[in-house]
Design a protein around this motif. Structure first.
Motif, short mmCIF file in Angstrom:
data_model
loop_
_atom_site.label_atom_id
_atom_site.label_comp_id
_atom_site.label_asym_id
_atom_site.label_seq_id
_atom_site.Cartn_x
_atom_site.Cartn_y
_atom_site.Cartn_z
N VAL A 172 0.84 -1.19 0.00
CA VAL A 172 0.00 0.00 0.00
C VAL A 172 0.88 1.24 0.00
CG1 VAL A 172 -1.89 1.22 1.15
CG2 VAL A 172 -1.70 -1.26 1.38
N SER A 173 0.61 2.14 -0.92
CA SER A 173 1.32 3.42 -0.94
C SER A 173 0.29 4.54 -1.10
CB SER A 173 2.34 3.46 -2.08
OG SER A 173 1.73 3.19 -3.33
N GLU A 174 0.71 5.74 -0.76
CA GLU A 174 -0.18 6.90 -0.85
C GLU A 174 0.52 8.00 -1.64
OE1 GLU A 174 -3.01 8.55 2.39
OE2 GLU A 174 -1.19 9.78 2.52
N ILE A 175 -0.23 8.61 -2.56
CA ILE A 175 0.29 9.72 -3.34
C ILE A 175 -0.44 11.00 -2.92
CG2 ILE A 175 0.62 10.67 -5.65
CD1 ILE A 175 0.51 7.83 -6.73
N ASP A 176 0.33 12.01 -2.57
CA ASP A 176 -0.23 13.32 -2.28
C ASP A 176 -0.36 14.07 -3.60
OD1 ASP A 176 -0.45 16.13 -1.68
OD2 ASP A 176 0.19 15.67 0.36
N LEU A 177 -1.58 14.34 -4.02
CA LEU A 177 -1.80 14.98 -5.32
C LEU A 177 -1.33 16.43 -5.33
CD1 LEU A 177 -5.33 13.61 -6.28
CD2 LEU A 177 -3.11 12.81 -7.06
N THR A 178 -1.18 17.02 -4.16
CA THR A 178 -0.72 18.40 -4.10
C THR A 178 0.79 18.50 -4.31
OG1 THR A 178 -2.49 18.92 -2.55
CG2 THR A 178 -0.69 20.49 -2.70
N SER A 179 1.55 17.64 -3.60
CA SER A 179 3.01 17.69 -3.68
C SER A 179 3.59 16.70 -4.69
CB SER A 179 3.62 17.40 -2.31
OG SER A 179 3.31 16.07 -1.90
N GLY A 180 2.78 15.65 -5.05
CA GLY A 180 3.28 14.64 -5.96
C GLY A 180 4.22 13.64 -5.32
N THR A 181 4.24 13.58 -3.99
CA THR A 181 5.13 12.64 -3.29
C THR A 181 4.43 11.30 -3.07
OG1 THR A 181 4.38 13.50 -1.16
CG2 THR A 181 6.39 14.46 -2.10
N VAL A 182 5.23 10.23 -3.08
CA VAL A 182 4.74 8.87 -2.85
C VAL A 182 5.30 8.35 -1.54
CG1 VAL A 182 4.62 6.50 -3.73
CG2 VAL A 182 4.66 8.44 -5.33
N THR A 183 4.43 7.78 -0.69
CA THR A 183 4.86 7.21 0.59
C THR A 183 4.33 5.79 0.70
OG1 THR A 183 4.71 9.41 1.61
CG2 THR A 183 4.84 7.50 3.09
N GLN A 184 5.22 4.83 0.94
CA GLN A 184 4.74 3.47 1.19
C GLN A 184 4.20 3.38 2.60
OE1 GLN A 184 7.55 0.21 0.78
NE2 GLN A 184 5.90 -1.23 0.36
N ILE A 185 2.97 2.89 2.73
CA ILE A 185 2.29 2.83 4.02
C ILE A 185 2.43 1.47 4.67
CG2 ILE A 185 0.05 3.02 5.17
CD1 ILE A 185 -0.83 4.91 2.96
N LEU A 186 2.30 0.41 3.87
CA LEU A 186 2.24 -0.93 4.44
C LEU A 186 2.70 -1.95 3.42
CD1 LEU A 186 1.21 -2.32 7.09
CD2 LEU A 186 -0.97 -2.70 5.92
N ASP A 187 3.46 -2.94 3.88
CA ASP A 187 3.88 -4.03 3.01
C ASP A 187 3.14 -5.30 3.39
OD1 ASP A 187 5.19 -5.41 1.04
OD2 ASP A 187 7.21 -5.11 1.83
N HIS A 188 3.22 -6.30 2.55
CA HIS A 188 2.54 -7.56 2.81
C HIS A 188 3.23 -8.35 3.93
CE1 HIS A 188 -0.20 -7.49 -0.70
NE2 HIS A 188 0.77 -6.75 -1.23
N GLN A 189 2.44 -9.12 4.65
CA GLN A 189 2.96 -10.01 5.68
C GLN A 189 3.01 -11.43 5.13
OE1 GLN A 189 0.02 -9.59 8.76
NE2 GLN A 189 0.94 -7.72 9.62
N ALA A 190 3.91 -12.24 5.70
CA ALA A 190 3.93 -13.65 5.36
C ALA A 190 2.62 -14.28 5.78
CB ALA A 190 5.10 -14.34 6.07
#
Length: 458
Positions: free
Chosen positions: A149-167
């Motif tokens: 899961v990642s999030e893009i801020d449409l105002t700044s254009g930055t991408v932040t990964q929020i969460l990765d998959h678990q085993a």
């Protein structure tokens, strides 16, 4: 959207609000064209997803979401309940976006292998998210979106990964897990089903299991009688008593230049391995589409997860190599499989890439991958009664070599130039982008060997 119409020829639709627009082209497999239409909108949120969610009915019942005729439609209401934690509940392969135009945010989801592509970037100052870069006239910059899961801020254009998959919690029974992985990937009985069969261990194992559940599968194999795959496929056909098999012929030499252009455009790559193996996949997918099929099973993923590419000793960096191959799959073999298949509107499903199978194989020790003169030890030993010995012990032969297609492509070496240089010139005719980005040419684990390759393996 017209440029990626091949990814969804059955329907297309657009949602827009203010200066944000979301378009979707649909390959209809579950649900009818009206009920399964995307993008979906609910209040401030709009979503669109490509892929397949195998447990969508169970999730709808568990969370009281009512009836859903199409699997990916469950993602938006489930996200409203669970937020980013949704990826720990979804069983399948997918990529897509949830747009919150009021908050000027976009949440992007990708499955644990990155099987479905998704890119983020800027085109003449506008922010874009797309499944294929060929949708754009111009690209200022781009990057693949992170898995999870990642999030893009449409105002700044930055991408932040929020969460990765678990085993995934799993049983240690490899046989049971592969059976379940195949079974969940079988479409409803009224949906025709194909299977790409090379006669290698991986596709033959999938055929041996799938044929127990459906006797109407249409098998597709590429190459002439002279190719090493042909004899192996004949052995598998006889052993499993397969009924409906199409032998897809190799193209003529005069057809090769136009086909190579098609593959470069489809895969967006000028890497020789992605192009030649992509051509093999493209020809099989074309034959499947001509037969009226939308869904095929393949053996992809077994080499990366179960140690099929190498023969290591225990002191070699086998764990690091395995980790790198799996991490790169979204840019190499899965990119080739997805784009060459979707060029003909074919959805390829890969049982070996099941999340529970990956979790189990991640726990394996050296002895379960390699022994004295053998790799894929766990696969060969767990399924020793499923296939003839010659198939069970067959060494890795890439599809382009086994089918004979590589010998038709390496002829690109001419005038003292390499395959890669010739393919780059073709690529430049179709893509007005900076060709130096690694995505367009890199196969990190094998590039040194790819640039030295001939018609056969060395």
């Amino acid at each position: 959207m017209n440029r990626i119409h091949h990814r969804g020829p059955d329907d297309q639709s657009i949602w827009s609000e203010g200066d944000t627009a979301l378009g979707f082209v649909r390959l209809a497999i579950n649900g009818d064209l009206i009920e399964g239409q995307q993008p979906c909108a609910d209040g401030a949120l709009a979503s669109a997803f490509n892929g397949e969610i195998y447990n969508f009915k169970d999730l709808a019942q568990r969370y009281g979401l009512g009836h859903y005729c199409s699997d990916t439609l469950i993602i938006l209401p489930l996200f409203q309940l669970l937020g980013p934690e949704i990826i720990h509940q979804l069983d399948g392969f997918y990529s897509g976006v949830i747009v919150n135009n009021e908050a000027q945010k976009v949440v992007c989801l990708r499955d644990h292998m990155g099987k479905k592509p998704l890119f983020f970037g800027f085109s003449e100052g506008d922010l874009f998210i797309t499944s294929e870069l060929k949708a754009l006239n111009h690209i200022d910059c781009f990057e693949p979106l992170p898995i999870g899961v990642s999030e893009i801020d449409l105002t700044s254009g930055t991408v932040t990964q929020i969460l990765d998959h678990q085993a995934q919690a799993t049983t240690n029974n490899l046989n049971e897990l592969l059976h379940n992985a195949v079974l969940k990937r079988l479409p409803d009985s009224e949906q025709p089903l194909g299977l790409f069969l090379s006669g290698g261990l991986d596709s033959s194992l999938i055929a041996s299991i799938a044929s127990k559940y459906r006797d109407d599968i249409h098998y597709f194999t590429l190459g002439t009688e002279e190719g090493s795959d042909h004899q192996a496929v004949q052995t598998v056909i006889e052993a499993l008593n397969l009924k409906k098999v199409t032998f897809v012929p190799l193209p003529s030499k005069s057809e090769i230049p136009a086909l190579i252009e098609n593959i470069v455009l489809a895969t967006e790559s000028y890497n020789p391995s992605i192009v030649s193996n992509g051509l093999a996949t493209w020809l099989l997918a074309r034959a499947a589409r001509q037969a009226g099929i939308k869904v095929v099973l393949t053996g992809e993923g077994a080499d990366e997860l179960f140690g099929g590419y190498h023969q290591f000793s225990q002191t070699d960096p086998w764990r690091e190599t395995r980790r790198q191959l799996i991490q790169d799959m979204q840019f190499t073999e899965l990119r080739r499989l997805d784009m060459a298949s979707m060029a003909h509107s074919i959805e390829a499903r890969c049982p070996f890439l099941d999340a529970k199978l990956r979790s189990l194989s991640d726990q394996f020790e050296f002895e379960q991958f390699y022994r004295s003169n053998q790799n894929k030890v766990s696969l060969r030993s767990s399924f020793e009664t499923y296939l003839p010995e010659s198939i069970l012990q067959r060494r890795k032969t890439s599809c382009d070599v086994g089918s004979g297609i590589r010998g038709m492509v390496v002829c690109l070496k001419r005038n003292g130039r390499s395959e890669r240089e010739e393919l780059r010139d073709i690529w430049k005719q179709h893509f007005p982008f900076d060709h130096s980005h690694p995505y367009f040419h890199q196969y990190a684990a094998f590039d040194r060997f790819i640039d030295q390759r001939g018609e056969e393996h060395k």
